[in-house]
Scaffold this motif. Structure first.
Motif, PDB file in Angstrom:
ATOM      1  N   ILE A 269       0.796  -1.249   0.014  1.00 22.33           N
ATOM      2  CA  ILE A 269      -0.136  -0.042  -0.058  1.00 22.33           C
ATOM      3  C   ILE A 269       0.851   1.400   0.065  1.00 22.33           C
ATOM      4  O   ILE A 269       1.186   1.932   1.264  1.00 22.33           O
ATOM      5  CB  ILE A 269      -0.703   0.167   1.342  1.00 22.33           C
ATOM      6  CG1 ILE A 269      -1.608  -1.332   1.336  1.00 22.33           C
ATOM      7  CG2 ILE A 269      -1.995   1.278   1.003  1.00 22.33           C
ATOM      8  CD1 ILE A 269      -2.485  -1.199   2.707  1.00 22.33           C
ATOM      9  N   PRO A 270       1.536   1.458  -1.080  1.00 23.25           N
ATOM     10  CA  PRO A 270       2.353   2.652  -1.179  1.00 23.25           C
ATOM     11  C   PRO A 270       2.114   4.047  -0.742  1.00 23.25           C
ATOM     12  O   PRO A 270       2.782   4.579  -0.064  1.00 23.25           O
ATOM     13  CB  PRO A 270       2.639   2.856  -2.733  1.00 23.25           C
ATOM     14  CG  PRO A 270       2.335   1.454  -3.456  1.00 23.25           C
ATOM     15  CD  PRO A 270       1.342   0.768  -2.335  1.00 23.25           C
ATOM     16  N   HIS A 271       0.586   4.028  -0.874  1.00 20.43           N
ATOM     17  CA  HIS A 271       0.220   5.427  -0.217  1.00 20.43           C
ATOM     18  C   HIS A 271      -0.196   5.519   1.275  1.00 20.43           C
ATOM     19  O   HIS A 271      -0.566   6.461   1.871  1.00 20.43           O
ATOM     20  CB  HIS A 271      -1.071   5.864  -0.814  1.00 20.43           C
ATOM     21  CG  HIS A 271      -0.723   6.428  -2.351  1.00 20.43           C
ATOM     22  ND1 HIS A 271      -0.814   5.782  -3.507  1.00 20.43           N
ATOM     23  CD2 HIS A 271      -0.522   7.681  -2.589  1.00 20.43           C
ATOM     24  CE1 HIS A 271      -0.439   6.455  -4.680  1.00 20.43           C
ATOM     25  NE2 HIS A 271      -0.194   7.753  -4.220  1.00 20.43           N
ATOM     26  N   LEU A 272       0.023   4.408   1.968  1.00 26.27           N
ATOM     27  CA  LEU A 272      -0.177   4.440   3.398  1.00 26.27           C
ATOM     28  C   LEU A 272       0.977   5.143   4.132  1.00 26.27           C
ATOM     29  O   LEU A 272       2.170   4.515   4.172  1.00 26.27           O
ATOM     30  CB  LEU A 272      -0.504   3.159   3.813  1.00 26.27           C
ATOM     31  CG  LEU A 272      -0.678   2.888   5.337  1.00 26.27           C
ATOM     32  CD1 LEU A 272      -2.036   3.420   5.626  1.00 26.27           C
ATOM     33  CD2 LEU A 272      -0.776   1.523   5.779  1.00 26.27           C
ATOM     34  N   ILE A 273       0.959   6.391   4.949  1.00 29.04           N
ATOM     35  CA  ILE A 273       1.773   6.893   5.559  1.00 29.04           C
ATOM     36  C   ILE A 273       2.218   5.908   6.951  1.00 29.04           C
ATOM     37  O   ILE A 273       1.589   5.754   7.509  1.00 29.04           O
ATOM     38  CB  ILE A 273       1.707   8.209   5.814  1.00 29.04           C
ATOM     39  CG1 ILE A 273       1.537   9.119   4.419  1.00 29.04           C
ATOM     40  CG2 ILE A 273       2.706   8.788   6.803  1.00 29.04           C
ATOM     41  CD1 ILE A 273       0.593  10.314   4.873  1.00 29.04           C
TER      42      ILE A 273
ATOM     43  N   TYR B 212      -4.966  12.285  -3.315  1.00 29.17           N
ATOM     44  CA  TYR B 212      -4.454  11.431  -2.327  1.00 29.17           C
ATOM     45  C   TYR B 212      -5.223  10.128  -1.479  1.00 29.17           C
ATOM     46  O   TYR B 212      -4.887   9.002  -1.594  1.00 29.17           O
ATOM     47  CB  TYR B 212      -3.643  11.967  -1.399  1.00 29.17           C
ATOM     48  CG  TYR B 212      -2.580  11.374  -0.563  1.00 29.17           C
ATOM     49  CD1 TYR B 212      -1.303  10.956  -1.116  1.00 29.17           C
ATOM     50  CD2 TYR B 212      -3.132  10.793   0.659  1.00 29.17           C
ATOM     51  CE1 TYR B 212      -0.493  10.226  -0.288  1.00 29.17           C
ATOM     52  CE2 TYR B 212      -2.204   9.966   1.639  1.00 29.17           C
ATOM     53  CZ  TYR B 212      -1.045   9.694   1.155  1.00 29.17           C
ATOM     54  OH  TYR B 212      -0.126   8.858   1.856  1.00 29.17           O
TER      55      TYR B 212
ATOM     56  N   LYS C  47      -6.653   7.548  -3.798  1.00 29.79           N
ATOM     57  CA  LYS C  47      -5.746   6.490  -4.253  1.00 29.79           C
ATOM     58  C   LYS C  47      -5.493   5.653  -3.065  1.00 29.79           C
ATOM     59  O   LYS C  47      -5.171   4.310  -3.199  1.00 29.79           O
ATOM     60  CB  LYS C  47      -4.367   7.074  -4.568  1.00 29.79           C
ATOM     61  CG  LYS C  47      -4.255   7.661  -5.861  1.00 29.79           C
ATOM     62  CD  LYS C  47      -2.880   8.482  -6.045  1.00 29.79           C
ATOM     63  CE  LYS C  47      -3.088   9.371  -7.416  1.00 29.79           C
ATOM     64  NZ  LYS C  47      -2.118  10.268  -7.524  1.00 29.79           N
ATOM     65  N   LEU C  48      -5.207   5.900  -1.678  1.00 25.82           N
ATOM     66  CA  LEU C  48      -5.214   5.187  -0.531  1.00 25.82           C
ATOM     67  C   LEU C  48      -6.115   4.317  -0.352  1.00 25.82           C
ATOM     68  O   LEU C  48      -6.004   2.964  -0.213  1.00 25.82           O
ATOM     69  CB  LEU C  48      -4.907   6.194   0.675  1.00 25.82           C
ATOM     70  CG  LEU C  48      -4.715   5.410   2.203  1.00 25.82           C
ATOM     71  CD1 LEU C  48      -3.498   4.640   2.143  1.00 25.82           C
ATOM     72  CD2 LEU C  48      -4.916   6.543   3.106  1.00 25.82           C
TER      73      LEU C  48
ATOM     74  N   GLU D  44      -6.105   1.729  -2.951  1.00 29.93           N
ATOM     75  CA  GLU D  44      -5.086   0.665  -2.496  1.00 29.93           C
ATOM     76  C   GLU D  44      -5.242  -0.226  -1.433  1.00 29.93           C
ATOM     77  O   GLU D  44      -4.914  -1.468  -1.579  1.00 29.93           O
ATOM     78  CB  GLU D  44      -3.663   1.143  -2.166  1.00 29.93           C
ATOM     79  CG  GLU D  44      -2.902   1.784  -3.445  1.00 29.93           C
ATOM     80  CD  GLU D  44      -1.664   2.850  -3.123  1.00 29.93           C
ATOM     81  OE1 GLU D  44      -1.064   3.306  -4.117  1.00 29.93           O
ATOM     82  OE2 GLU D  44      -1.298   2.700  -1.972  1.00 29.93           O
ATOM     83  N   CYS D  45      -5.660   0.256  -0.397  1.00 33.86           N
ATOM     84  CA  CYS D  45      -6.465  -0.604   0.505  1.00 33.86           C
ATOM     85  C   CYS D  45      -7.448  -1.596   0.282  1.00 33.86           C
ATOM     86  O   CYS D  45      -7.326  -2.817   0.613  1.00 33.86           O
ATOM     87  CB  CYS D  45      -6.981   0.227   1.713  1.00 33.86           C
ATOM     88  SG  CYS D  45      -5.702   1.199   2.767  1.00 33.86           S
TER      89      CYS D  45
ATOM     90  N   ARG E 202      -7.619  -2.978  -2.641  1.00 30.24           N
ATOM     91  CA  ARG E 202      -7.040  -4.032  -3.486  1.00 30.24           C
ATOM     92  C   ARG E 202      -6.245  -4.728  -2.591  1.00 30.24           C
ATOM     93  O   ARG E 202      -6.173  -6.201  -2.709  1.00 30.24           O
ATOM     94  CB  ARG E 202      -5.781  -3.426  -4.541  1.00 30.24           C
ATOM     95  CG  ARG E 202      -5.349  -4.367  -5.559  1.00 30.24           C
ATOM     96  CD  ARG E 202      -4.215  -3.487  -6.187  1.00 30.24           C
ATOM     97  NE  ARG E 202      -3.072  -2.900  -5.194  1.00 30.24           N
ATOM     98  CZ  ARG E 202      -2.435  -3.384  -4.337  1.00 30.24           C
ATOM     99  NH1 ARG E 202      -2.216  -4.881  -4.441  1.00 30.24           N
ATOM    100  NH2 ARG E 202      -1.532  -2.977  -3.592  1.00 30.24           N
ATOM    101  N   PHE E 203      -5.500  -4.278  -1.581  1.00 33.16           N
ATOM    102  CA  PHE E 203      -4.945  -5.042  -0.607  1.00 33.16           C
ATOM    103  C   PHE E 203      -5.594  -6.184   0.149  1.00 33.16           C
ATOM    104  O   PHE E 203      -5.528  -7.524   0.151  1.00 33.16           O
ATOM    105  CB  PHE E 203      -3.906  -4.308   0.346  1.00 33.16           C
ATOM    106  CG  PHE E 203      -3.418  -4.771   1.609  1.00 33.16           C
ATOM    107  CD1 PHE E 203      -2.118  -5.550   1.420  1.00 33.16           C
ATOM    108  CD2 PHE E 203      -3.819  -4.952   2.838  1.00 33.16           C
ATOM    109  CE1 PHE E 203      -1.655  -6.461   2.309  1.00 33.16           C
ATOM    110  CE2 PHE E 203      -3.522  -5.504   3.942  1.00 33.16           C
ATOM    111  CZ  PHE E 203      -2.163  -6.218   3.614  1.00 33.16           C
TER     112      PHE E 203
ATOM    113  N   ILE F  17     -10.149   1.734   6.445  1.00 27.19           N
ATOM    114  CA  ILE F  17      -9.946   2.811   5.471  1.00 27.19           C
ATOM    115  C   ILE F  17     -10.652   2.107   4.217  1.00 27.19           C
ATOM    116  O   ILE F  17     -11.247   3.012   3.456  1.00 27.19           O
ATOM    117  CB  ILE F  17      -8.448   3.085   5.317  1.00 27.19           C
ATOM    118  CG1 ILE F  17      -7.736   3.783   6.510  1.00 27.19           C
ATOM    119  CG2 ILE F  17      -8.177   3.961   4.055  1.00 27.19           C
ATOM    120  CD1 ILE F  17      -6.260   3.923   6.493  1.00 27.19           C
TER     121      ILE F  17
END
Lengths: 289, 128
Positions: free
Chosen positions: A34-38, B72, B75-76, B79-80, B82-83, B121
């Protein structure tokens, strides 16, 4: 309403038990998944109260402010360093002040933050941010160690205090932590004593790493392995294992260079002793180099 | 306190309904456009339109993607999701545990907390 079920966690783990490694592994894992997870680590020992030399508590959220996002995991390292009272010449307790400033942040608040390079302030809602704090809590462990030795009297030589004993909430409060701050950590996690098989695995990994770094085959004597097993759960933790192998290996490396050996095999014994032999060319070993 | 929670729950429900209605409305508008176009074609025989026919079902998905996955935060969230779709909890725990030797119980608690946060999220972090 878009509020992830966040749980703030407090990790109590002795030095060398894998706190930093845990962060590093998580950081690498999520950088790919998850590249956008800080996922940011902040050293709390550098954070000071406003007006003092050091970083402002607001800088804890710098990575979130930079991205303009409230979502992220902030790893508050060395929290135990900010629990012990630190008095100024005027009698103020700076640690208590910092703890007080952390309260709202951990509980969840919406505030505007400004930093260099931004045109306008960024609003961060820490209700959406997860905090994981970690510390070794050595002061508590030392205190408990002393208390145990006193009660043991003349038998103190026979018993050893276990540094991996779990730290309780009461222990943390006794260090100087505010009740309100501790209450904001929903979960207290302790890292436990490493099992013998886990230590052996770590020894094997450390050995392989040093072998590839120094370019020679290492053999650990039985007594030396035993010594490492008994050292692994003491004050230095697993960090000691690497240095226990590395130090004699580096001395041996010097001798290997002087003797000009091509396929050295070094056997390490207790007390830093070692023996060098010219080994056979091992194709598998050479390939791994 | 109880009343406040009740209001919040109702608000959540209404927002969810509103989202569905917006999507439904978008779909109806698309259908309306499609029918108007067909009617226009019938009125003007001989003139064939080169425009692609609108895929009615996919339109909604495309609209949803447009609505959610921008910026942003978007996108997060993407991605979450998809993960969570691709990686099971067990796979995630096993991968991390491979690299941190000897800390099972404590590490699992931390990993569970983080996984739950990511799940949150992915599930609720939908930008308006």
């Amino acid at each position: 309403m878009g509020f992830p079920p966040k749980v703030n966690m407090l990790l109590a783990a002795p030095s060398g038990s894998g706190k930093t490694e845990t962060f590093r592994v998580l950081k690498n894992y999520f950088a790919q998944e998850i590249p956008h997870l800080i996922l940011d680590q902040v050293d709390l020992s550098n954070i000071t109260s406003a007006g003092f030399k050091g970083k402002d508590p607001g800088s804890i959220l710098a990575s979130l402010v930079k991205e303009g996002s409230s979502y992220g995991i902030i790893w508050l390292d060395e929290i135990d360093k900010r629990l012990l009272p630190a008095h100024t010449s005027g009698g103020e307790n700076v640690s208590a002040e910092i703890q007080g400033q952390l309260l709202a942040m951990l509980e969840g608040c919406t505030e505007k933050y400004m930093m260099k390079g931004l045109d306008e302030p960024v609003t961060i809602d820490t209700n959406l941010t997860m905090f994981i704090a970690s510390g070794a809590f050595n002061m508590v462990r030392e205190k408990k160690k002393v208390a145990q030795v006193k009660t043991m009297g003349f038998v103190q030589q026979k018993e050893k205090y276990e540094i991996y004993n779990a730290i309780s909430r009461e222990d943390i409060i006794s260090m100087g932590c505010l009740y309100e701050l501790l209450g904001r950590f929903h979960l207290l996690v302790n890292y436990r004593k490493l099992s013998e098989s886990a230590v052996l695995k770590i020894i094997e990994l450390s050995k392989s790493k040093i072998e590839s770094e120094l370019g020679m085959k290492l053999l650990l004597s039985e007594e030396f392995t035993e010594e490492m097993l008994s050292s692994s759960n003491q004050d230095f933790g697993c960090r000691l294992l690497t240095s226990m192998i590395y130090q004699p290996a580096l001395f041996a490396c010097k001798d290997v260079f002087l003797q000009g050996l091509e396929h050295p095999e070094v056997t390490i014994y207790c007390g830093g002793r070692y023996e060098i032999q010219e080994g056979k060319a091992d194709s598998d070993y050479e390939q791994s180099q | 306190m109880f009343e406040e929670q009740k209001i919040k729950e109702e608000l959540d429900k209404l927002q969810e309904q509103n989202k569905d209605l917006v999507l439904e409305n978008a779909a109806l508008l698309a259908r309306l456009d499609e029918l108007s176009l067909k009617l226009q074609k019938k009125e003007e025989p001989g003139e064939e339109s080169e425009e692609e026919e609108i895929d009615f079902d996919n339109f909604i998905i495309e609209e949803e993607e447009k609505c959610e996955f921008t910026g942003y935060k978007g996108k997060l969230v993407k991605e979450c999701r998809r993960f969570l779709k691709e990686v099971s909890f067990k796979q995630y725990v096993d991968t991390i545990k491979q690299n941190i030797i000897g800390q099972d119980e404590g590490l699992e608690l931390i990993l569970t907390g983080i996984f739950n946060y990511i799940k949150g999220i992915g599930r609720d972090g939908i930008p308006p």
